[in-house]
Scaffold this motif. Structure first.
Motif, mmCIF file in Angstrom:
data_model
loop_
_atom_site.group_PDB
_atom_site.id
_atom_site.type_symbol
_atom_site.label_atom_id
_atom_site.label_comp_id
_atom_site.label_asym_id
_atom_site.label_seq_id
_atom_site.Cartn_x
_atom_site.Cartn_y
_atom_site.Cartn_z
ATOM 1 N N VAL A 181 80.200 42.767 -36.792
ATOM 2 C CA VAL A 181 79.506 43.350 -35.409
ATOM 3 C C VAL A 181 80.257 43.182 -34.005
ATOM 4 C CG1 VAL A 181 77.101 42.899 -36.532
ATOM 5 C CG2 VAL A 181 78.195 41.148 -35.213
ATOM 6 N N GLN B 3 82.544 51.047 -34.604
ATOM 7 C CA GLN B 3 81.690 49.910 -34.755
ATOM 8 C C GLN B 3 80.673 50.455 -35.705
ATOM 9 O OE1 GLN B 3 80.274 49.101 -30.837
ATOM 10 N NE2 GLN B 3 79.801 51.152 -30.311
ATOM 11 N N TRP B 4 79.907 49.393 -36.101
ATOM 12 C CA TRP B 4 78.956 49.705 -37.269
ATOM 13 C C TRP B 4 77.994 50.617 -36.649
ATOM 14 C CZ3 TRP B 4 73.691 48.434 -36.860
ATOM 15 C CH2 TRP B 4 73.287 47.520 -35.859
ATOM 16 N N SER B 5 77.657 50.719 -35.395
ATOM 17 C CA SER B 5 76.599 51.474 -34.946
ATOM 18 C C SER B 5 76.812 52.990 -34.643
ATOM 19 C CB SER B 5 75.864 50.919 -33.777
ATOM 20 O OG SER B 5 76.844 50.584 -32.540
ATOM 21 N N LEU C 92 70.787 44.593 -38.659
ATOM 22 C CA LEU C 92 71.538 43.457 -39.090
ATOM 23 C C LEU C 92 71.285 42.907 -40.363
ATOM 24 C CD1 LEU C 92 71.567 41.176 -35.758
ATOM 25 C CD2 LEU C 92 73.536 42.597 -36.808
#
Length: 359
Positions: free
Chosen positions: A344, A299-301, A310
């Motif tokens: 997301v 995931q992006w994080s 965001l």
């Protein structure tokens, strides 16, 4: 192509057949790895070496500087050493100067050593455009001794980049009937299956039998697929997401294949949300488990990127959806808001019969 443990030290006569005045192009680490071997080869084969830095990136400014260096050295070939960006720099320099190219990868992070394609970035590492080259390198030297010295993370990234061949080519070219394109897509399926079966063991045991197989898969088989399919076997959303993320400074420490691996999840999530691929959700869940074993971003994080907001992702999505982007090879239209929604939600569980199934 020469491959084997210590292949570079045995490659003197092959290098001499390509050129007598190589300009060696690479970064500082790569130069340190190969300088003794290349100096010995130059002495044995009566070659005259020149050295040119590929840092900070495969950019127009770096290429202009290297063109001058090649001219001053009176280079008759370019010898690229390093990772994907260094090899892209060497290939594009050879293309611009109409000189033959030799590649010596120092990691298994990409298939750049064997492909007729180069990507151009800004000096700060933001992707600008790619260039199709008129030929592949004349000689590839795959020295497992060099690859073994690379951090394990680079092989995981190479797996992420290589496995994208299936997810992108099957979408962009799976319907085509040309013999070589069909062969490329089917080889991409073979590559995917091999990586699913052997990657975890390869990462766990560097230098083991499955490590050799996975290294060859990420560098050689992935390159063969690009050679067979050519421009007809296109990248799609996975690489488009990579290209957008390169414009975010917080993502510059991600390796190419790590960003591409995340991009595959985004592409599958888009297909899932659009309802164009009934297997997309299952494929995404399979990759999430696979990535967890290899340490690839899910995931992006991931990877401590708390500074990526965001708003940052929205900007990356806008860039990934530019009119000329490869994302438009998908069989449906995608706008930045749709892409952001997919970016997301890559770890969202599969929904079945109006119920949510936990990962």
């Amino acid at each position: 192509m020469l491959r084997g443990w210590g292949a570079l030290s045995e490659a003197g006569s092959a290098i001499a057949r390509v050129g007598q005045r190589p300009l060696v192009v690479g970064g500082d680490r790569a130069r340190a790895l190969v300088q003794d071997s290349l100096t010995a080869i130059a002495s044995e084969q009566s070659l005259t070496l020149g050295w040119g830095s590929s840092l900070p990136d495969c950019s127009e400014a770096v290429l202009a500087r290297l063109q001058q260096a090649a001219t001053e050295h009176q280079a008759d070939c370019i010898l690229g050493v390093g990772g994907g960006k260094a090899l892209d720099t060497a290939k594009l320099l050879g293309h611009q100067l109409s000189l033959p190219v030799i590649t010596v990868p120092t990691s298994a992070a990409t298939c750049a050593a064997w492909t007729a394609l180069a990507n151009v970035y800004t000096d700060a590492g933001a992707w600008l455009y790619d260039v199709g080259l008129d030929r592949c390198p004349e000689l590839l030297i795959l020295d497992f001794e060099l690859i073994a010295q690379a951090p394990p993370r680079t092989l995981a990234a190479g797996i992420g980049d290589a496995i994208a061949k299936w997810y992108e080519a099957s979408v962009s070219s799976g319907h085509r009937q040309e013999t070589l394109v069909v062969a490329a897509v089917q080889q991409a399926r073979v590559l995917r299956d091999l990586l699913f079966q052997k990657s975890a063991a390869a990462i766990a045991e560097p230098g083991g039998e499955q490590w050799y197989e996975v290294v060859e898969a990420t560098v050689l088989l992935a390159g063969v697929i690009g050679g067979l399919g050519g421009a007809q076997c296109r990248t799609v959303a996975a690489h488009a997401v990579h290209n957008g993320l390169t414009h975010l400074p917080a993502c510059h420490d991600w390796l190419h294949g790590e960003k591409v691996a995340f991009g595959i999840l985004v592409q599958l999530r888009l297909e899932e949300l659009q309802g164009t691929n009934p297997l997309a959700a299952t494929a995404r869940q399979q990759l999430l488990s696979f990535y967890a074993d290899l340490g690839l971003p899910r995931q992006w994080s991931d990877m401590g990127l708390a500074s990526v907001s965001l708003a940052d992702l929205q900007q990356a999505a806008i860039l990934a959806c530019a009119p000329e982007s490869d994302i438009h090879h998908l069989p449906f239209a995608v706008d930045p808001d749709q892409l952001l929604a997919a970016m997301v939600s890559t770890t969202t569980p599969i929904a079945r019969s109006n119920s949510v199934v936990a990962e």
